[in-house]
Write an enzyme that holds these catalytic residues in place. Structure first.
Site, short mmCIF file in Angstrom:
data_model
loop_
_atom_site.label_atom_id
_atom_site.label_comp_id
_atom_site.label_asym_id
_atom_site.label_seq_id
_atom_site.Cartn_x
_atom_site.Cartn_y
_atom_site.Cartn_z
N GLU A 1 -14.30 -5.84 8.99
CA GLU A 1 -12.98 -5.58 9.54
C GLU A 1 -12.92 -4.20 10.17
O GLU A 1 -13.80 -3.36 9.98
CB GLU A 1 -11.91 -5.68 8.45
CG GLU A 1 -12.07 -4.68 7.32
CD GLU A 1 -11.00 -4.83 6.26
OE1 GLU A 1 -9.85 -4.45 6.56
OE2 GLU A 1 -11.30 -5.29 5.14
N GLU B 1 0.82 -1.22 0.00
CA GLU B 1 0.00 0.00 0.00
C GLU B 1 0.85 1.27 0.00
O GLU B 1 0.38 2.34 0.38
CB GLU B 1 -0.93 -0.01 1.22
CG GLU B 1 -1.91 -1.17 1.20
CD GLU B 1 -2.78 -1.21 2.44
OE1 GLU B 1 -3.72 -0.39 2.52
OE2 GLU B 1 -2.51 -2.03 3.33
N TYR C 1 -9.47 3.77 -4.72
CA TYR C 1 -8.42 4.77 -4.90
C TYR C 1 -8.29 5.36 -6.29
O TYR C 1 -7.67 6.41 -6.46
CB TYR C 1 -7.07 4.16 -4.49
CG TYR C 1 -7.04 3.71 -3.06
CD1 TYR C 1 -7.17 4.61 -2.02
CD2 TYR C 1 -6.91 2.36 -2.74
CE1 TYR C 1 -7.16 4.20 -0.70
CE2 TYR C 1 -6.89 1.93 -1.42
CZ TYR C 1 -7.02 2.85 -0.40
OH TYR C 1 -7.00 2.45 0.89
N GLY D 1 -7.18 5.21 5.05
CA GLY D 1 -6.67 6.14 4.06
C GLY D 1 -7.08 7.58 4.34
O GLY D 1 -8.15 7.84 4.89
N ASN E 1 -10.17 -0.94 10.57
CA ASN E 1 -8.97 -0.32 10.01
C ASN E 1 -8.42 0.69 11.02
O ASN E 1 -9.11 1.62 11.39
CB ASN E 1 -9.30 0.41 8.71
CG ASN E 1 -9.88 -0.53 7.67
OD1 ASN E 1 -9.17 -1.16 6.91
ND2 ASN E 1 -11.21 -0.65 7.64
N ASP F 1 -15.76 -1.49 8.65
CA ASP F 1 -16.48 -1.82 7.42
C ASP F 1 -17.52 -2.89 7.71
O ASP F 1 -17.22 -3.92 8.36
CB ASP F 1 -15.51 -2.31 6.35
CG ASP F 1 -14.50 -1.24 5.96
OD1 ASP F 1 -14.82 -0.04 6.11
OD2 ASP F 1 -13.40 -1.60 5.49
N SER G 1 -6.61 -2.53 1.79
CA SER G 1 -7.00 -1.91 0.53
C SER G 1 -7.56 -2.90 -0.48
O SER G 1 -7.44 -2.72 -1.69
CB SER G 1 -5.80 -1.16 -0.09
OG SER G 1 -5.40 -0.10 0.74
N ARG H 1 -11.70 3.10 11.34
CA ARG H 1 -12.87 2.91 10.49
C ARG H 1 -13.29 1.45 10.53
O ARG H 1 -12.44 0.55 10.56
CB ARG H 1 -12.54 3.30 9.05
CG ARG H 1 -13.74 3.67 8.20
CD ARG H 1 -13.37 3.83 6.74
NE ARG H 1 -13.11 2.55 6.11
CZ ARG H 1 -12.02 2.24 5.42
NH1 ARG H 1 -11.05 3.13 5.27
NH2 ARG H 1 -11.87 1.04 4.89
#
Length: 321
Positions: free
Chosen positions: A280, A32, A226, A286, A282, A267, A160, A265
């Site tokens: 998951e 990443e 992205y 990002g 994070n 998800d 990602s 964050r």
């Protein structure tokens, strides 16, 4: 595309002195790297615009080198993936007594490992799709029989959406395993939840407005995250108010049980019956021009500059010098 335009947020002289010299760690050697560089530069620009004495460091090679005559007082970690998000750099900085943003060593390492995060979710009674660990392509038939196809196949310790595949047959599962295992010998296989995807950013133990995600890609993959400009972000997320509150509460609880702190964050998928399923957590999300945490913060009335300063301010709690 989210707007990370700086909006004139400024810190006072006292806070500037308290922060001291701030290094923004970015880049690194993980898969990443390019995303991390974008995140790091966005964070650096915002900190400097807010009046923080900050500079960027592209952290490559041995992470131990960051302690060779460090010219900084604290670190904003914008490293994604291995080395920067998995507890490694957190352990190095902790041992050196240098405050850093985000979660500590244990939560960082745990959240980076999707398989073991799911063990924690399961053990705490939180909803997460049924799953299996796959360590050999010869397990494909047994795993397909144990779960409910279609299935999601992903490296356990990548971010990602790198290496993820959607499969329905034994041959597809075996091939997806071989692709995922190039990134990580631990491969997670789980039921594919058909339905809308949501993400909830957590800032200082509070959930920010949820974001609904949709894309013309088969799923919210690396390109959709992205590169693509046709990914659709819904804020408000489209759920009734009571369901959004349920979604936010689930995200905060997931953040808590993994042991995360300051920001991150979560998800989540929703199935056709309206049930929510944790995917998951994070711990270093990002911060690019396509990123979700700045987007959620903006919806809550928090500028990008204020967001990064609030994240950095949490490091003062760890500064006992």
């Amino acid at each position: 595309m989210t707007d990370v335009t700086l909006q004139g947020y400024q810190i006072d002289a006292g806070l500037r002195r308290a922060f001291g010299r701030v290094a923004v760690f970015m880049g690194g050697d993980s898969a990443e790297r390019e995303v991390s560089l974008k995140s790091g530069h966005a964070v650096l620009n915002a900190l400097q615009s807010a009046g923080v004495d900050a500079f960027g460091m592209d952290v490559t090679g041995s992470l131990l080198r960051v302690l060779d005559d460090p010219q900084f007082d604290r670190v904003f970690i914008a490293l994604h993936g291995r080395g920067g998000e998995d507890g490694t750099v957190q352990a190095i900085l902790s041992q050196a007594g240098i405050p850093f943003t985000g979660s500590e060593v244990l939560a960082s390492a745990l959240a980076m490992d999707k398989l073991r995060t799911k063990y924690v979710f399961e053990g705490c009674g939180l909803p997460t799709p049924a799953f299996r660990l796959m360590s050999d392509d010869g397990q494909a038939a047994d795993i397909l029989a144990a779960l409910t196809p279609p299935l999601s196949v992903k490296p356990s310790r990548e971010g990602s959406s790198i290496g993820i595949r959607k499969v329905s047959t034994v041959d597809e599962l075996a091939e997806a395993y071989r692709i995922a295992s190039e990134h990580d010998p631990l491969v997670l296989v789980e039921d594919w939840i058909e339905g809308p995807e949501f993400t909830v950013s957590v800032l200082q133990d509070q959930a920010l407005p949820a974001i609904g995600l949709s894309t013309d890609h088969e799923f919210y993959d690396y390109d959709a995250k992205y590169l693509s400009n046709d990914t659709r972000y819904q804020i408000p997320c489209g759920l009734p108010a009571d369901q959004e509150l349920e979604l936010q509460a689930l995200a905060v609880e997931a953040f808590r049980v993994v042991g995360c702190k300051s920001w991150g964050r979560v998800d989540i998928m929703q199935d056709s019956q309206g049930g929510f399923w944790l995917l998951e957590v994070n711990t270093v999300p990002g911060m690019t021009d396509h990123s979700l945490v700045p987007m959620a913060a903006k919806a809550a009335g928090i500028s990008f500059e204020e967001l990064v300063v609030r994240i950095l301010r949490d490091t003062l709690e760890d500064d006992h010098a």
